[in-house]
Write a protein that holds these residues in place. Sequence first.
Motif, PDB file in Angstrom:
ATOM      1  N   LEU A  44       0.664  -1.068   0.093  1.00 32.21           N
ATOM      2  CA  LEU A  44       0.201   0.140   0.176  1.00 32.21           C
ATOM      3  C   LEU A  44       0.751   0.982  -0.197  1.00 32.21           C
ATOM      4  O   LEU A  44       1.762   1.386   1.117  1.00 32.21           O
ATOM      5  N   GLU A  45       0.652   1.992  -1.136  1.00 32.83           N
ATOM      6  CA  GLU A  45       1.524   3.434  -1.077  1.00 32.83           C
ATOM      7  C   GLU A  45       0.663   4.499  -0.295  1.00 32.83           C
ATOM      8  O   GLU A  45      -0.624   4.525  -0.200  1.00 32.83           O
ATOM      9  N   ILE A  46       1.413   5.106   0.853  1.00 35.32           N
ATOM     10  CA  ILE A  46       0.557   6.144   1.763  1.00 35.32           C
ATOM     11  C   ILE A  46       1.572   7.281   1.662  1.00 35.32           C
ATOM     12  O   ILE A  46       2.591   7.396   1.462  1.00 35.32           O
ATOM     13  N   VAL A  47       0.952   8.333   2.339  1.00 29.78           N
ATOM     14  CA  VAL A  47       1.749   9.616   2.716  1.00 29.78           C
ATOM     15  C   VAL A  47       1.533   9.751   4.158  1.00 29.78           C
ATOM     16  O   VAL A  47       0.491   9.926   4.315  1.00 29.78           O
ATOM     17  N   MET A  48       2.730  10.143   4.541  1.00 29.75           N
ATOM     18  CA  MET A  48       2.769  10.331   6.238  1.00 29.75           C
ATOM     19  C   MET A  48       3.003  12.100   6.148  1.00 29.75           C
ATOM     20  O   MET A  48       4.007  12.400   5.816  1.00 29.75           O
ATOM     21  N   GLU A  49       2.284  12.677   6.799  1.00 28.74           N
ATOM     22  CA  GLU A  49       2.376  14.077   7.051  1.00 28.74           C
ATOM     23  C   GLU A  49       2.264  14.658   8.527  1.00 28.74           C
ATOM     24  O   GLU A  49       1.336  14.047   9.185  1.00 28.74           O
ATOM     25  N   GLY A  50       3.401  15.138   8.945  1.00 30.44           N
ATOM     26  CA  GLY A  50       3.329  15.680  10.510  1.00 30.44           C
ATOM     27  C   GLY A  50       3.046  17.170  10.543  1.00 30.44           C
ATOM     28  O   GLY A  50       3.123  17.860   9.728  1.00 30.44           O
ATOM     29  N   ASP A  51       2.484  17.605  11.808  1.00 27.71           N
ATOM     30  CA  ASP A  51       2.232  18.925  11.932  1.00 27.71           C
ATOM     31  C   ASP A  51       3.228  19.539  12.967  1.00 27.71           C
ATOM     32  O   ASP A  51       4.154  18.629  13.604  1.00 27.71           O
ATOM     33  N   ARG A  52       3.140  20.581  13.421  1.00 28.78           N
ATOM     34  CA  ARG A  52       3.908  21.203  14.601  1.00 28.78           C
ATOM     35  C   ARG A  52       3.980  20.447  15.907  1.00 28.78           C
ATOM     36  O   ARG A  52       4.718  20.754  16.805  1.00 28.78           O
ATOM     37  N   THR A  53       2.779  19.838  16.179  1.00 33.12           N
ATOM     38  CA  THR A  53       2.515  19.101  17.564  1.00 33.12           C
ATOM     39  C   THR A  53       3.364  17.840  17.644  1.00 33.12           C
ATOM     40  O   THR A  53       3.212  17.150  18.619  1.00 33.12           O
ATOM     41  N   GLY A  54       3.840  17.271  16.280  1.00 35.32           N
ATOM     42  CA  GLY A  54       4.412  15.960  16.211  1.00 35.32           C
ATOM     43  C   GLY A  54       3.309  14.925  15.826  1.00 35.32           C
ATOM     44  O   GLY A  54       3.686  13.897  15.791  1.00 35.32           O
ATOM     45  N   THR A  55       2.158  15.364  15.566  1.00 36.45           N
ATOM     46  CA  THR A  55       1.050  14.293  15.024  1.00 36.45           C
ATOM     47  C   THR A  55       1.132  13.951  13.733  1.00 36.45           C
ATOM     48  O   THR A  55       1.165  14.734  12.787  1.00 36.45           O
ATOM     49  N   TYR A  56       1.267  12.930  13.252  1.00 35.30           N
ATOM     50  CA  TYR A  56       1.361  12.201  11.810  1.00 35.30           C
ATOM     51  C   TYR A  56       0.100  11.794  11.508  1.00 35.30           C
ATOM     52  O   TYR A  56      -0.387  11.010  11.962  1.00 35.30           O
ATOM     53  N   THR A  57      -0.386  12.276  10.238  1.00 39.17           N
ATOM     54  CA  THR A  57      -1.609  11.447   9.649  1.00 39.17           C
ATOM     55  C   THR A  57      -1.090  10.539   8.568  1.00 39.17           C
ATOM     56  O   THR A  57      -0.167  11.143   7.769  1.00 39.17           O
ATOM     57  N   VAL A  58      -1.887   9.438   8.501  1.00 32.29           N
ATOM     58  CA  VAL A  58      -1.462   8.765   7.139  1.00 32.29           C
ATOM     59  C   VAL A  58      -2.740   8.681   6.339  1.00 32.29           C
ATOM     60  O   VAL A  58      -3.653   8.543   6.606  1.00 32.29           O
ATOM     61  N   THR A  59      -2.402   8.980   5.142  1.00 29.86           N
ATOM     62  CA  THR A  59      -3.503   9.116   3.970  1.00 29.86           C
ATOM     63  C   THR A  59      -3.075   8.413   2.819  1.00 29.86           C
ATOM     64  O   THR A  59      -2.140   8.046   2.396  1.00 29.86           O
ATOM     65  N   THR A  60      -3.981   7.932   2.173  1.00 30.39           N
ATOM     66  CA  THR A  60      -3.676   7.034   0.721  1.00 30.39           C
ATOM     67  C   THR A  60      -3.468   8.227  -0.194  1.00 30.39           C
ATOM     68  O   THR A  60      -3.369   9.442  -0.112  1.00 30.39           O
ATOM     69  N   LEU A  61      -3.235   7.804  -1.358  1.00 30.56           N
ATOM     70  CA  LEU A  61      -2.588   8.732  -2.442  1.00 30.56           C
ATOM     71  C   LEU A  61      -3.775   9.529  -2.941  1.00 30.56           C
ATOM     72  O   LEU A  61      -3.591  10.391  -3.483  1.00 30.56           O
ATOM     73  N   ASP A  62      -4.981   9.058  -2.780  1.00 34.21           N
ATOM     74  CA  ASP A  62      -6.264   9.859  -3.024  1.00 34.21           C
ATOM     75  C   ASP A  62      -6.653  10.766  -1.983  1.00 34.21           C
ATOM     76  O   ASP A  62      -7.661  11.729  -2.353  1.00 34.21           O
ATOM     77  N   GLY A  63      -5.769  10.824  -0.809  1.00 35.94           N
ATOM     78  CA  GLY A  63      -6.364  11.870   0.164  1.00 35.94           C
ATOM     79  C   GLY A  63      -7.027  11.383   1.290  1.00 35.94           C
ATOM     80  O   GLY A  63      -7.353  12.113   2.328  1.00 35.94           O
ATOM     81  N   THR A  64      -7.337  10.008   1.343  1.00 39.08           N
ATOM     82  CA  THR A  64      -8.375   9.559   2.431  1.00 39.08           C
ATOM     83  C   THR A  64      -7.509   9.223   3.689  1.00 39.08           C
ATOM     84  O   THR A  64      -6.382   8.488   3.685  1.00 39.08           O
ATOM     85  N   GLN A  65      -7.782   9.819   4.710  1.00 40.98           N
ATOM     86  CA  GLN A  65      -7.028   9.549   6.061  1.00 40.98           C
ATOM     87  C   GLN A  65      -7.373   8.200   6.464  1.00 40.98           C
ATOM     88  O   GLN A  65      -8.542   7.823   6.881  1.00 40.98           O
ATOM     89  N   ILE A  66      -6.262   7.317   6.728  1.00 38.77           N
ATOM     90  CA  ILE A  66      -6.644   6.077   7.469  1.00 38.77           C
ATOM     91  C   ILE A  66      -5.940   5.808   8.660  1.00 38.77           C
ATOM     92  O   ILE A  66      -6.240   4.892   9.273  1.00 38.77           O
ATOM     93  N   ALA A  67      -5.188   6.558   9.028  1.00 44.00           N
ATOM     94  CA  ALA A  67      -4.747   6.514  10.368  1.00 44.00           C
ATOM     95  C   ALA A  67      -3.805   7.848  10.915  1.00 44.00           C
ATOM     96  O   ALA A  67      -3.638   8.682  10.159  1.00 44.00           O
TER      97      ALA A  67
END
Length: 138
Positions: free
Chosen positions: A44-67
């Motif tokens: 599964l290809e995913i994108v992991m993006e973090g914010d200033r608080t250190g929280t990372y969100t995992v989204t699929t390539l189409d932008g659906t957040q999965i974790a």
Amino acid sequence: MVPRFLIQGMFALMAASLAIVAYAQWFDVPNRGVLVEAPVVQSLEIVMEGDRTGTYTVTTLDGTQIASSADHKGGFIGVIGRVIDRERFVHDLPFNAPITVIRRENGNIAIIDDTTDLRVELIGYGKDNVAAFAKLLD
């Protein structure tokens, strides 16, 4: 200050280690404890993006957040996210490139970042940490 027998013991241990390694190299003793990369059965290809608080969100390539690393027992997602971000920072690469989570035939889970050639085989990280990424594949 250090007793003589401790120094002699240290050098004896060093010589014994050198002898064992030399024997293994000279007589082509097969490696033990080396990871066997089994064939990939699911990815599964995913994108992991973090914010200033250190929280990372995992989204699929189409932008659906999965974790998210804020989910119950999802903190390890944030740990891996920071590792990937650090590698990309060091190599001056974009932070939002996709990574691949794979399940191997033997059940092992791995994270592969093709932009930095980073491979993290999730072995020995604990069942809850591995489960955080295994849930992405289920």
